[in-house]
Design a protein around this motif. Structure first.
Motif, mmCIF file in Angstrom:
data_model
loop_
_atom_site.group_PDB
_atom_site.id
_atom_site.type_symbol
_atom_site.label_atom_id
_atom_site.label_comp_id
_atom_site.label_asym_id
_atom_site.label_seq_id
_atom_site.Cartn_x
_atom_site.Cartn_y
_atom_site.Cartn_z
ATOM 1 N N ALA A 168 12.827 0.739 -4.320
ATOM 2 C CA ALA A 168 13.176 0.042 -5.567
ATOM 3 C C ALA A 168 11.906 -0.388 -6.302
ATOM 4 O O ALA A 168 11.826 -0.268 -7.533
ATOM 5 C CB ALA A 168 14.070 -1.158 -5.276
ATOM 6 N N ALA A 169 10.918 -0.871 -5.564
ATOM 7 C CA ALA A 169 9.652 -1.276 -6.182
ATOM 8 C C ALA A 169 8.958 -0.070 -6.817
ATOM 9 O O ALA A 169 8.406 -0.173 -7.922
ATOM 10 C CB ALA A 169 8.745 -1.940 -5.149
ATOM 11 N N VAL A 170 9.000 1.058 -6.139
ATOM 12 C CA VAL A 170 8.407 2.281 -6.689
ATOM 13 C C VAL A 170 9.144 2.690 -7.964
ATOM 14 O O VAL A 170 8.520 3.012 -8.976
ATOM 15 C CB VAL A 170 8.433 3.420 -5.644
ATOM 16 C CG1 VAL A 170 8.040 4.753 -6.273
ATOM 17 C CG2 VAL A 170 7.529 3.088 -4.463
ATOM 18 N N LEU A 171 10.468 2.665 -7.927
ATOM 19 C CA LEU A 171 11.249 3.035 -9.106
ATOM 20 C C LEU A 171 10.954 2.113 -10.284
ATOM 21 O O LEU A 171 10.803 2.576 -11.422
ATOM 22 C CB LEU A 171 12.745 3.015 -8.790
ATOM 23 C CG LEU A 171 13.258 4.130 -7.892
ATOM 24 C CD1 LEU A 171 14.729 3.915 -7.567
ATOM 25 C CD2 LEU A 171 13.042 5.487 -8.539
ATOM 26 N N SER A 176 13.131 -0.740 8.604
ATOM 27 C CA SER A 176 14.593 -0.694 8.513
ATOM 28 C C SER A 176 15.041 0.042 7.255
ATOM 29 O O SER A 176 14.250 0.257 6.318
ATOM 30 C CB SER A 176 15.154 -2.115 8.492
ATOM 31 O OG SER A 176 14.845 -2.739 7.258
ATOM 32 N N ASP A 177 16.321 0.372 7.215
ATOM 33 C CA ASP A 177 16.895 0.995 6.031
ATOM 34 C C ASP A 177 16.742 0.084 4.815
ATOM 35 O O ASP A 177 16.459 0.551 3.713
ATOM 36 C CB ASP A 177 18.379 1.306 6.245
ATOM 37 C CG ASP A 177 18.605 2.406 7.264
ATOM 38 O OD1 ASP A 177 17.644 3.110 7.637
ATOM 39 O OD2 ASP A 177 19.761 2.576 7.691
ATOM 40 N N ASN A 178 16.934 -1.224 5.014
ATOM 41 C CA ASN A 178 16.770 -2.173 3.908
ATOM 42 C C ASN A 178 15.339 -2.164 3.383
ATOM 43 O O ASN A 178 15.116 -2.241 2.174
ATOM 44 C CB ASN A 178 17.149 -3.592 4.333
ATOM 45 C CG ASN A 178 18.637 -3.772 4.439
ATOM 46 O OD1 ASN A 178 19.416 -3.070 3.801
ATOM 47 N ND2 ASN A 178 19.051 -4.725 5.265
ATOM 48 N N ASP A 179 14.373 -2.086 4.288
ATOM 49 C CA ASP A 179 12.969 -2.034 3.865
ATOM 50 C C ASP A 179 12.676 -0.762 3.075
ATOM 51 O O ASP A 179 11.952 -0.798 2.082
ATOM 52 C CB ASP A 179 12.031 -2.131 5.066
ATOM 53 C CG ASP A 179 12.012 -3.513 5.697
ATOM 54 O OD1 ASP A 179 12.340 -4.492 4.998
ATOM 55 O OD2 ASP A 179 11.675 -3.604 6.889
ATOM 56 N N VAL A 180 13.237 0.356 3.513
ATOM 57 C CA VAL A 180 13.043 1.614 2.793
ATOM 58 C C VAL A 180 13.600 1.485 1.380
ATOM 59 O O VAL A 180 12.953 1.875 0.402
ATOM 60 C CB VAL A 180 13.699 2.804 3.539
ATOM 61 C CG1 VAL A 180 13.696 4.064 2.683
ATOM 62 C CG2 VAL A 180 12.998 3.053 4.864
ATOM 63 N N THR A 229 0.832 -1.198 0.000
ATOM 64 C CA THR A 229 0.000 0.000 0.000
ATOM 65 C C THR A 229 0.869 1.252 0.000
ATOM 66 O O THR A 229 0.599 2.207 -0.732
ATOM 67 C CB THR A 229 -0.945 0.009 1.213
ATOM 68 O OG1 THR A 229 -1.762 -1.156 1.166
ATOM 69 C CG2 THR A 229 -1.810 1.258 1.252
ATOM 70 N N VAL A 230 1.919 1.233 0.806
ATOM 71 C CA VAL A 230 2.825 2.383 0.860
ATOM 72 C C VAL A 230 3.517 2.566 -0.483
ATOM 73 O O VAL A 230 3.615 3.683 -0.995
ATOM 74 C CB VAL A 230 3.846 2.231 2.012
ATOM 75 C CG1 VAL A 230 4.963 3.262 1.910
ATOM 76 C CG2 VAL A 230 3.138 2.345 3.353
ATOM 77 N N ALA A 231 4.003 1.475 -1.073
ATOM 78 C CA ALA A 231 4.669 1.577 -2.371
ATOM 79 C C ALA A 231 3.737 2.178 -3.414
ATOM 80 O O ALA A 231 4.143 3.055 -4.186
ATOM 81 C CB ALA A 231 5.176 0.203 -2.813
ATOM 82 N N ALA A 232 2.489 1.735 -3.426
ATOM 83 C CA ALA A 232 1.528 2.260 -4.396
ATOM 84 C C ALA A 232 1.250 3.742 -4.153
ATOM 85 O O ALA A 232 1.234 4.543 -5.101
ATOM 86 C CB ALA A 232 0.230 1.459 -4.332
ATOM 87 N N SER A 233 1.059 4.127 -2.902
ATOM 88 C CA SER A 233 0.754 5.530 -2.615
ATOM 89 C C SER A 233 1.959 6.431 -2.884
ATOM 90 O O SER A 233 1.803 7.553 -3.369
ATOM 91 C CB SER A 233 0.232 5.712 -1.196
ATOM 92 O OG SER A 233 1.200 5.386 -0.247
ATOM 93 N N VAL A 248 17.401 1.348 -12.517
ATOM 94 C CA VAL A 248 17.002 1.089 -11.126
ATOM 95 C C VAL A 248 18.124 0.382 -10.380
ATOM 96 O O VAL A 248 18.447 0.734 -9.238
ATOM 97 C CB VAL A 248 15.686 0.287 -11.064
ATOM 98 C CG1 VAL A 248 15.357 -0.097 -9.630
ATOM 99 C CG2 VAL A 248 14.539 1.103 -11.667
ATOM 100 N N ALA A 249 18.765 -0.588 -11.012
ATOM 101 C CA ALA A 249 19.878 -1.300 -10.367
ATOM 102 C C ALA A 249 21.028 -0.347 -10.055
ATOM 103 O O ALA A 249 21.623 -0.418 -8.964
ATOM 104 C CB ALA A 249 20.357 -2.449 -11.248
ATOM 105 N N VAL A 250 21.337 0.558 -10.972
ATOM 106 C CA VAL A 250 22.405 1.534 -10.750
ATOM 107 C C VAL A 250 22.053 2.442 -9.575
ATOM 108 O O VAL A 250 22.869 2.692 -8.686
ATOM 109 C CB VAL A 250 22.662 2.362 -12.028
ATOM 110 C CG1 VAL A 250 23.546 3.565 -11.756
ATOM 111 C CG2 VAL A 250 23.269 1.486 -13.112
#
Length: 108
Positions: free
Chosen positions: A50-53, A41-45, A6-10, A82-84
């Motif tokens: 990345a999913a948003v990008l 966490s930072d990893n989750d952010v 939900t957060v990624a979509a918003s 996105v990988a870069v």
């Protein structure tokens, strides 16, 4: 509890709307995600960002460099962008600040 999906979509919607007006720096992604999910966490952010990008670049946005002197946008190769960006973000060891790593721009 708000789900990561939900957060990624918003966040994707918010960024896309911002792109109608101007370029958007990657630091804005982290800001939106941390505002919506302050305990992750930072990893989750980075994962959510990345999913948003991926969603934005898969649509009609590009990642690239913004030349501060000329204001010109130079898109990166879409297949690697996105990988870069995410590799550079991990290398920072923190969220990007204004002007760091890259920018998003609409391509159409």
């Amino acid at each position: 509890m708000t789900s990561r999906l939900t957060v990624a979509a918003s966040v994707a919607i918010a960024i896309y709307r911002e792109l109608d007006d101007d370029y958007v720096g990657l630091w804005v992604l982290a800001w939106h995600v941390r505002r919506a999910l302050p305990q992750v966490s930072d990893n989750d952010v980075r994962d959510i960002s990345a999913a948003v990008l991926e969603a934005l670049v898969g649509r009609d946005a590009a990642l690239g460099t913004l030349d501060e002197a000329t204001g010109l946008f130079y898109p990166w190769d879409a297949d690697a962008a996105v990988a870069v960006a995410m590799s550079a973000w991990r290398d920072l060891g923190r969220d990007p600040n204004i002007g760091e790593i890259g920018w998003l721009a609409l391509t159409s």
